[in-house]
Design a protein around this motif. Structure first.
Motif, PDB file in Angstrom:
ATOM      1  N   ASP A 108       0.838  -1.207   0.000  1.00 36.72           N
ATOM      2  CA  ASP A 108       0.000   0.000   0.000  1.00 36.72           C
ATOM      3  C   ASP A 108       0.873   1.258   0.000  1.00 36.72           C
ATOM      4  O   ASP A 108       0.573   2.239  -0.685  1.00 36.72           O
ATOM      5  CB  ASP A 108      -0.913   0.024   1.227  1.00 36.72           C
ATOM      6  CG  ASP A 108      -1.979  -1.056   1.187  1.00 36.72           C
ATOM      7  OD1 ASP A 108      -2.274  -1.551   0.083  1.00 36.72           O
ATOM      8  OD2 ASP A 108      -2.513  -1.404   2.252  1.00 36.72           O
ATOM      9  N   ALA A 109       1.947   1.224   0.778  1.00 32.97           N
ATOM     10  CA  ALA A 109       2.840   2.376   0.872  1.00 32.97           C
ATOM     11  C   ALA A 109       3.540   2.645  -0.459  1.00 32.97           C
ATOM     12  O   ALA A 109       3.727   3.805  -0.850  1.00 32.97           O
ATOM     13  CB  ALA A 109       3.869   2.160   1.980  1.00 32.97           C
ATOM     14  N   VAL A 110       3.926   1.595  -1.153  1.00 35.04           N
ATOM     15  CA  VAL A 110       4.594   1.762  -2.444  1.00 35.04           C
ATOM     16  C   VAL A 110       3.658   2.416  -3.454  1.00 35.04           C
ATOM     17  O   VAL A 110       4.071   3.261  -4.254  1.00 35.04           O
ATOM     18  CB  VAL A 110       5.098   0.403  -2.982  1.00 35.04           C
ATOM     19  CG1 VAL A 110       5.540   0.530  -4.429  1.00 35.04           C
ATOM     20  CG2 VAL A 110       6.266  -0.084  -2.142  1.00 35.04           C
ATOM     21  N   GLN A 111       2.384   2.057  -3.406  1.00 36.33           N
ATOM     22  CA  GLN A 111       1.412   2.698  -4.294  1.00 36.33           C
ATOM     23  C   GLN A 111       1.317   4.189  -3.996  1.00 36.33           C
ATOM     24  O   GLN A 111       1.237   5.021  -4.901  1.00 36.33           O
ATOM     25  CB  GLN A 111       0.039   2.040  -4.135  1.00 36.33           C
ATOM     26  CG  GLN A 111      -0.037   0.633  -4.695  1.00 36.33           C
ATOM     27  CD  GLN A 111      -1.430   0.029  -4.552  1.00 36.33           C
ATOM     28  OE1 GLN A 111      -2.399   0.732  -4.286  1.00 36.33           O
ATOM     29  NE2 GLN A 111      -1.529  -1.275  -4.708  1.00 36.33           N
ATOM     30  N   ALA A 112       1.350   4.533  -2.695  1.00 31.85           N
ATOM     31  CA  ALA A 112       1.300   5.942  -2.302  1.00 31.85           C
ATOM     32  C   ALA A 112       2.561   6.675  -2.750  1.00 31.85           C
ATOM     33  O   ALA A 112       2.503   7.827  -3.186  1.00 31.85           O
ATOM     34  CB  ALA A 112       1.135   6.053  -0.791  1.00 31.85           C
TER      35      ALA A 112
ATOM     36  N   ILE B 158       3.211  10.391  -0.657  1.00 30.58           N
ATOM     37  CA  ILE B 158       4.282  10.391   0.338  1.00 30.58           C
ATOM     38  C   ILE B 158       5.601  10.588  -0.403  1.00 30.58           C
ATOM     39  O   ILE B 158       5.690  10.322  -1.602  1.00 30.58           O
ATOM     40  CB  ILE B 158       4.330   9.092   1.184  1.00 30.58           C
ATOM     41  CG1 ILE B 158       4.518   7.857   0.292  1.00 30.58           C
ATOM     42  CG2 ILE B 158       3.088   8.957   2.050  1.00 30.58           C
ATOM     43  CD1 ILE B 158       4.708   6.565   1.082  1.00 30.58           C
ATOM     44  N   ASP B 159       6.607  11.054   0.331  1.00 31.20           N
ATOM     45  CA  ASP B 159       7.903  11.340  -0.285  1.00 31.20           C
ATOM     46  C   ASP B 159       8.885  10.190  -0.157  1.00 31.20           C
ATOM     47  O   ASP B 159       9.773  10.016  -0.990  1.00 31.20           O
ATOM     48  CB  ASP B 159       8.526  12.583   0.362  1.00 31.20           C
ATOM     49  CG  ASP B 159       7.606  13.783   0.294  1.00 31.20           C
ATOM     50  OD1 ASP B 159       7.030  14.022  -0.784  1.00 31.20           O
ATOM     51  OD2 ASP B 159       7.441  14.477   1.323  1.00 31.20           O
ATOM     52  N   ALA B 160       8.738   9.425   0.910  1.00 33.13           N
ATOM     53  CA  ALA B 160       9.643   8.304   1.161  1.00 33.13           C
ATOM     54  C   ALA B 160       8.873   7.211   1.883  1.00 33.13           C
ATOM     55  O   ALA B 160       7.786   7.448   2.419  1.00 33.13           O
ATOM     56  CB  ALA B 160      10.843   8.752   1.997  1.00 33.13           C
TER      57      ALA B 160
ATOM     58  N   GLY C  43      13.567  -4.125   0.985  1.00 30.85           N
ATOM     59  CA  GLY C  43      14.334  -3.945  -0.238  1.00 30.85           C
ATOM     60  C   GLY C  43      13.683  -4.563  -1.453  1.00 30.85           C
ATOM     61  O   GLY C  43      13.953  -4.144  -2.588  1.00 30.85           O
ATOM     62  N   GLU C  44      12.831  -5.538  -1.255  1.00 34.42           N
ATOM     63  CA  GLU C  44      12.166  -6.191  -2.383  1.00 34.42           C
ATOM     64  C   GLU C  44      11.309  -5.196  -3.177  1.00 34.42           C
ATOM     65  O   GLU C  44      11.104  -5.363  -4.379  1.00 34.42           O
ATOM     66  CB  GLU C  44      11.291  -7.339  -1.889  1.00 34.42           C
ATOM     67  CG  GLU C  44      10.153  -6.930  -0.989  1.00 34.42           C
ATOM     68  CD  GLU C  44       9.522  -8.112  -0.276  1.00 34.42           C
ATOM     69  OE1 GLU C  44       8.304  -8.270  -0.383  1.00 34.42           O
ATOM     70  OE2 GLU C  44      10.260  -8.867   0.391  1.00 34.42           O
ATOM     71  N   HIS C  45      10.816  -4.147  -2.498  1.00 32.03           N
ATOM     72  CA  HIS C  45      10.011  -3.147  -3.196  1.00 32.03           C
ATOM     73  C   HIS C  45      10.862  -2.355  -4.185  1.00 32.03           C
ATOM     74  O   HIS C  45      10.365  -1.930  -5.229  1.00 32.03           O
ATOM     75  CB  HIS C  45       9.348  -2.209  -2.185  1.00 32.03           C
ATOM     76  CG  HIS C  45       8.337  -2.884  -1.305  1.00 32.03           C
ATOM     77  ND1 HIS C  45       7.211  -3.496  -1.806  1.00 32.03           N
ATOM     78  CD2 HIS C  45       8.296  -3.065   0.044  1.00 32.03           C
ATOM     79  CE1 HIS C  45       6.502  -4.017  -0.812  1.00 32.03           C
ATOM     80  NE2 HIS C  45       7.154  -3.773   0.316  1.00 32.03           N
ATOM     81  N   ILE C  46      12.124  -2.166  -3.853  1.00 34.25           N
ATOM     82  CA  ILE C  46      13.029  -1.511  -4.799  1.00 34.25           C
ATOM     83  C   ILE C  46      13.232  -2.402  -6.022  1.00 34.25           C
ATOM     84  O   ILE C  46      13.117  -1.961  -7.162  1.00 34.25           O
ATOM     85  CB  ILE C  46      14.398  -1.225  -4.144  1.00 34.25           C
ATOM     86  CG1 ILE C  46      14.239  -0.275  -2.959  1.00 34.25           C
ATOM     87  CG2 ILE C  46      15.373  -0.639  -5.170  1.00 34.25           C
ATOM     88  CD1 ILE C  46      15.519  -0.091  -2.167  1.00 34.25           C
TER      89      ILE C  46
END
Length: 321
Positions: free
Chosen positions: A71-75, A81-83, A88-91
């Protein structure tokens, strides 16, 4: 209609100003706007401690809570959001999709989630979960990746599990306690609280290196707000260093994140949190490769598609003037 036009004009003017500042190299010098940081709340982390301590100089950090990393990655992708302080898998997965994200400081190189069941459960080992429901914070998040590793280690067909997203904190505990799932992936401080209650026990705990928590931001945003991001990651490193010399004061700050925990339990959770962070918040290529190998092993990343270590991390802000 007039209000809409006015807002649109202001937005266009703001966008033009941002572009001009970026072109002249001034955008990265301003910290006035601060930084909005996405965090999967319910746990204790160096990032939350840093925000609570408020010792980031002129930079203001705002914590935005999410139930899962996905959910945070979508934001982050959408710009709300800025960060994001996440795995690390999301990177890796998002760089494969051409999203320009990088990690700028690693706050944990140990996976945080353990597999927990009730003390009265007939489930005695991970293999007993075959065909049953297991709760994760959300499908596609780090807790789900860890579950895939636990299943692989114990000869369980992950695809045969009924994986349910239960969020974190009280909702996760209720899901396991009330039989919504035979077991669930839980992190501290909830993990310590649940086990100490005597009503739950640990079925599986990770024993491998992994880029579990890293400060993730878009490269484009990082370039335009270099000073702000540098202040944030340096602030986290300062919190890490202060904890080493003044553990008691850091533990007092930690109470904000785990108010119901006894001092003894809180001290243990905080010590574990600090032990899991690499020195200086920097990892080497070997830890990154371990992360890539696991993602390939559980089928989340195809061999040969993961970005290089250099393309995935930039630790220069930690040592910038």
């Amino acid at each position: 209609m007039t209000r809409t036009i006015t807002r649109s004009v202001k937005a266009l003017a703001g966008a033009a100003l941002t572009t001009l500042l970026a072109a002249t190299g001034c955008a990265g010098d301003s910290q006035a706007d601060g930084i909005k940081v996405g965090i999967v709340c319910g746990g204790l982390s160096l990032a939350t401690l840093t925000i609570d301590e408020g010792q980031l100089g002129a930079t203001k950090a705002e914590q935005i809570c999410f139930d899962s990393g996905s959910d945070a990655v979508q934001a982050l992708s959408g710009g709300s959001i800025d960060a994001f302080v996440g795995a690390g898998e999301h990177i890796i997965r998002n760089r494969i999709k051409d999203l320009d994200v990088k990690g700028y400081a690693v706050t944990s190189q140990v996976p945080p989630y353990s597999l927990v069941t009730t003390s009265s459960s007939t489930v005695q080992k991970v293999a007993d979960l075959a065909g049953q429901s297991v709760a994760v914070t959300a499908p596609g998040s780090l807790s789900d990746t860890e579950l895939q590793r636990a299943a692989e280690e114990n000869g369980v067909d992950y695809k045969g599990l009924r994986v349910v997203g239960s969020g974190t904190g009280a909702t996760m505990q209720a899901t396991v306690e009330k039989g919504g799932a035979a077991a669930g992936m839980v992190s501290d401080p909830l993990l310590t609280t649940m086990v100490q209650s005597g009503n739950f026990r640990v079925l599986w705990k990770p024993q491998f290196r992994y880029v579990a928590l890293t400060v993730i931001a878009k490269e484009s945003w990082a370039q335009q707000h270099r000073d702000t991001l540098a202040a944030f990651v340096k602030g986290i490193r300062a919190t890490q260093e202060r904890a080493g010399t003044d553990f008691k004061t850091t533990a007092e700050t930690a109470k904000k994140q785990a108010p119901g925990l006894s001092q003894e339990s809180l001290d243990q959770v905080l010590k574990t949190t600090l032990d899991q962070a690499p020195p200086g918040l920097v990892v080497d290529a070997a830890v990154y490769q371990d992360t890539v190998d696991l993602l390939q092993q559980v089928g989340q990343v195809k061999p040969g598609t993961a970005p290089s270590f250099a393309d995935s991390f930039d630790f220069s802000l930690l040592s910038s003037p």
